[in-house]
Design a protein around this motif. Structure first.
Motif: not given
Length: 181
Positions: A163-166, A168-181
């Protein structure tokens, strides 16, 4: 976006690709409260360079999945190379937007669409049945976690995509930071 990227010689850098994909995921999180876009493609993404923002345009065929008239707009739309497999059977939903967003990022990264064929019926058959060439094979310089995220979003079955929220979290993990809201 397609004009900006068309001027770039050589592979697009991973930070740029990651920022585009993260922006798309955030956009999907926002619009899904109202609609499914159904026409995410490079031509419908504007890059506002001064603000460093991505803008999704052309909501002409967007629809609310709760709308009983949604079936009135069930025809496949947009460039075939960005259509999700299920959309070719006139079934649309939020996972279709995730697939299309990943297809845009794949195209930007690989400098070619996920599937290519000049005959549209053959292109549609490939989209529905053939596995995409792994992005890691085309761009071994990219972070394997990033390419894995792209490929998961290109899954044939909608239920196998995030899903889009998932996303967002996966891409934040790849970039090594927190998900952006």
């Amino acid at each position: 976006l397609e004009k900006v990227c068309g001027r770039y010689s050589g592979p697009l850098p991973e930070p740029f690709l990651l920022s585009i994909f993260r922006a798309l995921a955030r956009i999907l999180c926002l619009i899904w409260n109202v609609c499914v876009h159904r026409d995410i493609s490079a031509r419908n993404l504007l890059l506002a360079r001064r603000q460093q923002r991505l803008v999704l345009i052309d909501f002409g065929i967007a629809f609310s999945p709760q709308d009983p008239a949604a079936d009135d707009f069930a025809l496949p739309y947009g460039p075939a190379e960005f259509r999700a497999p299920e959309s070719l059977s006139c079934r649309w939903g939020r996972p279709s937007d995730v697939y299309s967003a990943a297809a845009v990022v794949y195209c930007l990264a690989a400098q070619r669409p996920v599937f290519e064929n000049p005959v549209e019926s053959e292109l549609e058959r490939l989209i529905q049945t053939a596995p995409p060439t792994p992005l890691a094979d085309l761009r071994p310089d990219l972070n394997p976690d990033f390419t894995a995220v792209v490929m998961k979003c290109l899954a044939k079955r909608p239920e196998d995509r995030w899903s889009a929220p998932e996303l967002t979290e996966a891409l934040a993990a790849v970039s090594g930071d927190e998900p952006q809201q």
